[in-house]
Design a protein around this motif. Structure first.
Motif, mmCIF file in Angstrom:
data_model
loop_
_atom_site.group_PDB
_atom_site.id
_atom_site.type_symbol
_atom_site.label_atom_id
_atom_site.label_comp_id
_atom_site.label_asym_id
_atom_site.label_seq_id
_atom_site.Cartn_x
_atom_site.Cartn_y
_atom_site.Cartn_z
ATOM 1 N N ARG A 58 0.772 -1.151 -0.035
ATOM 2 C CA ARG A 58 -0.085 0.118 -0.136
ATOM 3 C C ARG A 58 0.644 1.389 0.219
ATOM 4 N NH1 ARG A 58 -4.326 -0.098 4.339
ATOM 5 N NH2 ARG A 58 -4.782 -2.084 3.252
ATOM 6 N N ARG A 59 2.051 1.141 0.603
ATOM 7 C CA ARG A 59 2.731 2.353 0.623
ATOM 8 C C ARG A 59 3.467 2.680 -0.514
ATOM 9 N NH1 ARG A 59 7.173 2.016 5.694
ATOM 10 N NH2 ARG A 59 5.882 2.670 7.244
ATOM 11 N N ALA A 60 3.706 2.025 -1.431
ATOM 12 C CA ALA A 60 4.279 2.021 -2.644
ATOM 13 C C ALA A 60 3.269 2.657 -3.899
ATOM 14 C CB ALA A 60 4.691 0.649 -3.316
ATOM 15 N N ALA A 61 1.950 2.393 -3.481
ATOM 16 C CA ALA A 61 0.943 2.969 -4.176
ATOM 17 C C ALA A 61 0.598 4.424 -3.736
ATOM 18 C CB ALA A 61 -0.248 2.233 -4.052
ATOM 19 N N GLU A 62 0.933 4.930 -2.545
ATOM 20 C CA GLU A 62 0.739 5.966 -1.933
ATOM 21 C C GLU A 62 1.532 7.292 -2.169
ATOM 22 O OE1 GLU A 62 0.134 5.452 2.197
ATOM 23 O OE2 GLU A 62 -1.841 4.436 2.103
ATOM 24 N N LYS A 63 2.873 6.793 -2.316
ATOM 25 C CA LYS A 63 3.832 7.783 -2.837
ATOM 26 C C LYS A 63 4.810 7.269 -3.608
ATOM 27 C CE LYS A 63 6.881 6.900 1.287
ATOM 28 N NZ LYS A 63 7.650 7.689 2.486
ATOM 29 N N PRO A 64 5.431 8.160 -4.453
ATOM 30 C CA PRO A 64 6.509 7.875 -5.397
ATOM 31 C C PRO A 64 7.833 6.973 -4.756
ATOM 32 C CG PRO A 64 6.698 10.187 -5.117
ATOM 33 C CD PRO A 64 5.433 9.568 -4.480
ATOM 34 N N VAL A 65 8.594 6.736 -5.733
ATOM 35 C CA VAL A 65 9.845 6.005 -4.931
ATOM 36 C C VAL A 65 10.576 6.987 -4.132
ATOM 37 C CG1 VAL A 65 11.903 4.706 -5.615
ATOM 38 C CG2 VAL A 65 9.843 4.466 -7.187
ATOM 39 N N SER A 66 11.006 6.267 -2.957
ATOM 40 C CA SER A 66 11.697 7.273 -2.085
ATOM 41 C C SER A 66 13.253 7.252 -2.193
ATOM 42 C CB SER A 66 10.992 6.760 -0.738
ATOM 43 O OG SER A 66 11.906 5.587 -0.302
ATOM 44 N N CYS A 90 20.592 7.122 -10.461
ATOM 45 C CA CYS A 90 19.768 6.016 -10.665
ATOM 46 C C CYS A 90 18.535 6.507 -11.472
ATOM 47 C CB CYS A 90 19.516 5.397 -9.531
ATOM 48 S SG CYS A 90 18.457 6.032 -8.217
ATOM 49 N N LEU A 91 17.793 5.319 -11.978
ATOM 50 C CA LEU A 91 16.480 5.611 -12.456
ATOM 51 C C LEU A 91 15.544 4.544 -11.640
ATOM 52 C CD1 LEU A 91 17.453 5.179 -16.342
ATOM 53 C CD2 LEU A 91 17.199 7.072 -15.224
ATOM 54 N N ALA A 92 14.254 4.970 -11.696
ATOM 55 C CA ALA A 92 13.293 4.095 -10.882
ATOM 56 C C ALA A 92 11.976 3.999 -11.675
ATOM 57 C CB ALA A 92 13.054 4.467 -9.498
ATOM 58 N N VAL A 93 11.330 3.007 -11.813
ATOM 59 C CA VAL A 93 10.074 2.859 -12.598
ATOM 60 C C VAL A 93 9.298 2.187 -11.656
ATOM 61 C CG1 VAL A 93 9.078 1.602 -14.626
ATOM 62 C CG2 VAL A 93 11.360 2.813 -14.857
ATOM 63 N N ARG A 94 8.140 2.659 -11.705
ATOM 64 C CA ARG A 94 6.827 1.749 -10.897
ATOM 65 C C ARG A 94 6.085 1.302 -12.013
ATOM 66 N NH1 ARG A 94 4.626 5.570 -7.262
ATOM 67 N NH2 ARG A 94 6.062 4.649 -5.615
ATOM 68 N N ASN A 95 5.739 0.177 -12.227
ATOM 69 C CA ASN A 95 4.792 -0.600 -13.210
ATOM 70 C C ASN A 95 3.558 -0.771 -12.428
ATOM 71 O OD1 ASN A 95 3.377 -1.566 -15.248
ATOM 72 N ND2 ASN A 95 5.238 -2.980 -15.742
ATOM 73 N N LEU A 100 2.624 3.825 -15.881
ATOM 74 C CA LEU A 100 3.892 3.747 -15.832
ATOM 75 C C LEU A 100 4.588 5.121 -15.197
ATOM 76 C CD1 LEU A 100 6.267 1.680 -16.091
ATOM 77 C CD2 LEU A 100 6.849 3.119 -18.396
ATOM 78 N N ASP A 101 5.211 4.834 -13.844
ATOM 79 C CA ASP A 101 5.887 5.996 -13.329
ATOM 80 C C ASP A 101 7.279 5.986 -13.349
ATOM 81 O OD1 ASP A 101 3.491 6.985 -12.363
ATOM 82 O OD2 ASP A 101 3.514 6.363 -10.472
ATOM 83 N N VAL A 102 7.909 7.218 -14.022
ATOM 84 C CA VAL A 102 9.345 7.131 -14.100
ATOM 85 C C VAL A 102 10.150 8.019 -13.192
ATOM 86 C CG1 VAL A 102 11.339 7.237 -15.611
ATOM 87 C CG2 VAL A 102 9.367 6.335 -16.402
ATOM 88 N N SER A 103 10.840 7.810 -12.290
ATOM 89 C CA SER A 103 11.655 8.750 -11.476
ATOM 90 C C SER A 103 12.987 8.688 -11.962
ATOM 91 C CB SER A 103 11.441 8.187 -10.028
ATOM 92 O OG SER A 103 12.183 9.024 -9.213
ATOM 93 N N VAL A 104 13.401 9.936 -12.195
ATOM 94 C CA VAL A 104 14.819 10.018 -12.645
ATOM 95 C C VAL A 104 15.695 10.837 -11.714
ATOM 96 C CG1 VAL A 104 16.405 11.222 -14.258
ATOM 97 C CG2 VAL A 104 14.381 10.272 -15.087
ATOM 98 N N ALA A 105 16.957 10.226 -11.126
ATOM 99 C CA ALA A 105 17.717 11.011 -9.961
ATOM 100 C C ALA A 105 19.061 11.160 -10.877
ATOM 101 C CB ALA A 105 17.819 9.981 -8.701
ATOM 102 N N ALA A 106 19.985 11.525 -10.195
ATOM 103 C CA ALA A 106 21.289 11.860 -10.558
ATOM 104 C C ALA A 106 22.106 10.568 -10.962
ATOM 105 C CB ALA A 106 22.047 12.866 -9.778
#
Length: 479
Positions: free
Chosen positions: A71-79, A129-134, A121-127
């Motif tokens: 549930r946490r993952a659905a509530e907020k983006p990749v931390s 790393c890359l994170a994708v929530r499918n 598809l949520d894509v998070s770009v950091a300096a």
């Protein structure tokens, strides 16, 4: 526009940039032309049975990651806490390709579509790393190499192309370090030092413990024709030939000349039979049979070069590995070796002669490939992803192994090319051959076909929208 709640979540929970790609139908670009890579596929028709999809690589996400996918993952983006463990996750479900230009400090990121494609598809770009929530509970991250640091705030140009995935453009925080290129043949061969020459295909010794007193570069291939433009009298070198002495080594663009002398390890010429010589003498022709001049490895029967005269042998740089006598022989995968040698030739000639167009000719005199060097400062970062049904080719298939980790990094040159086998692109090939700004590269005919296969494999490994530029095919060669 981002909803206020999503914007606050992105600011509070993620140091990177969050791209919501669940509803991009109105921003979808034009559908790629399904025939865009037709040239590459036709050029590979003769070797189609050799093409095989790369197997999926990378382990499953660890239990720690699964616990974050509720549930946490659905509530907020990749931390940022989840990113701290990104090194232990195999990669994106569909993989990604990051093309970096050192000169402009810019990057193109393509996140390949998973199989089956996801509507959200949520894509998070950091300096780093890359994170994708499918979907609601599937999160995958991939750590970038240490030399690559992105600037997430510069992300722009988000679009989704069917069959490709998501395309993003961004800048780098700092330029990657310069490419650590392998030594060219001109740099590796030194006078007064002993060398051993090996067959690249099988490792058999061709020339053993040879020490050269002189290592000299040869003029360009058409130097004799250019002499007439500079001399006001008949060409004084018209009947002259450049042959090395016993302790000389002459270096050309794609070959080197050695004096065979009394070398006992010289490979054999397979057609040196009396019948062939008798037939040539009866015809009254001064031209030798092409087969009669081929120098072939005694062990694996691979063509290594040609006999230029009774005591001079031409070896092609794509067929021979040179090592100092004190070093042992270490085999190199064939496609990796060919890519490296050809890429070095392109970079060296483009820098020395300011030419960027090349014709690749075989030892039979035919043009096999037209190559246009686009850039030589590319750094490629690639991840296969973790999808079990992943069936795309990798850019450098035979050297992208699971042991290399979830993310592979290569220095490469980007080229445009056109195959010219079976009379394809004949008019363009004729025009390039007559153009003084085009430089010819000569290799054994078998190597030309190998190079065409490597280029074709690279092309079809790219997303469909990146495989073609104008009428040329696009490919990368690893350096």
């Amino acid at each position: 526009m981002r909803k206020p709640r999503e914007a606050s979540r992105a600011r509070s929970g993620c140091p990177g940039t969050l791209c919501k790609a669940s509803g991009l139908r109105d921003r979808t670009g034009p559908r790629p032309d399904p025939t865009a890579d037709g040239g590459a596929r036709e050029g590979l028709a003769a070797v189609a049975p050799l093409l095989r999809p790369a197997a999926a690589t990378g382990p499953c996400p660890p239990p720690g990651c699964r616990r974050r996918c509720g549930r946490r993952a659905a509530e907020k983006p990749v931390s940022s806490r989840a990113r701290g463990r990104s090194h232990s996750i195999a990669g994106m479900a569909g993989g990604f390709l990051l093309e970096i230009r050192r000169g402009t400090q810019s990057a193109l990121l393509v996140i390949r579509e998973a199989d089956p494609p996801s509507s959200a598809l949520d894509v998070s770009v950091a300096a780093d790393c890359l994170a994708v929530r499918n979907g609601a509970c599937s999160v995958a991250t991939a750590a970038l190499p240490a030399e690559v640091r992105l600037a997430p705030s510069s992300t722009r140009g988000l679009r989704r192309l069917p069959g490709d995935g998501l395309h993003l453009r961004m800048r780098l925080r700092r330029p990657p370090p310069p490419a650590d290129l392998a030594h060219t043949l001109r740099e590796s061969l030194k006078p007064q030092k002993s060398y051993v020459f090996y067959c690249q295909s099988c490792g058999d010794i061709i020339v053993k413990d040879r020490k050269f007193l002189r290592v000299l570069p040869l003029p360009s291939e058409n130097w004799s024709a250019l002499v007439e433009e500079w001399c006001c009298h008949p060409n004084p070198f018209a009947r002259s030939t450049l042959h090395p002495r016993l302790d000389d080594c002459f270096l050309g663009d794609t070959f080197f000349l050695l004096n065979s002398g009394n070398e006992s390890h010289v490979p054999e010429s397979p057609m040196c039979c009396s019948e062939t010589g008798h037939h040539a003498s009866q015809s009254g022709s001064n031209l030798k049979s092409k087969e009669n001049t081929r120098v072939i490895c005694k062990r694996c029967r691979t063509m290594l070069g040609e006999t230029v005269s009774a005591d001079t042998i031409k070896y092609y740089v794509t067929e021979v590995i040179i090592r100092p006598s004190e070093e042992s022989f270490s085999p190199t995968p064939r496609s990796q070796f060919v890519q490296s040698i050809v890429a070095q030739c392109l970079v060296e000639l483009s820098s020395a002669k300011s030419t960027f167009r090349f014709t690749v000719k075989g030892d039979d005199g035919k043009i096999y490939i037209l190559i246009w060097l686009l850039n030589s400062d590319t750094l490629l970062v690639e991840s296969l992803g973790s999808s079990s049904s992943h069936s795309i080719f990798t850019l450098f298939g035979d050297i992208f192994m699971p042991s290399s980790g979830p993310v592979g990094t290569w220095n490469a040159v980007k080229v445009l090319y056109q195959p010219c086998i079976k009379s394809r692109n004949k008019d363009l090939a004729d025009a390039w051959e007559d153009d003084i700004g085009v430089h010819p590269l000569k290799f054994p005919s078998e190597t030309c076909m190998e190079l065409l296969l490597i280029l074709g494999l690279s092309t079809i490994s790219l997303p469909p929208s990146l495989r073609c530029m104008n009428s040329f095919q696009v490919a990368f060669l690893k350096m």
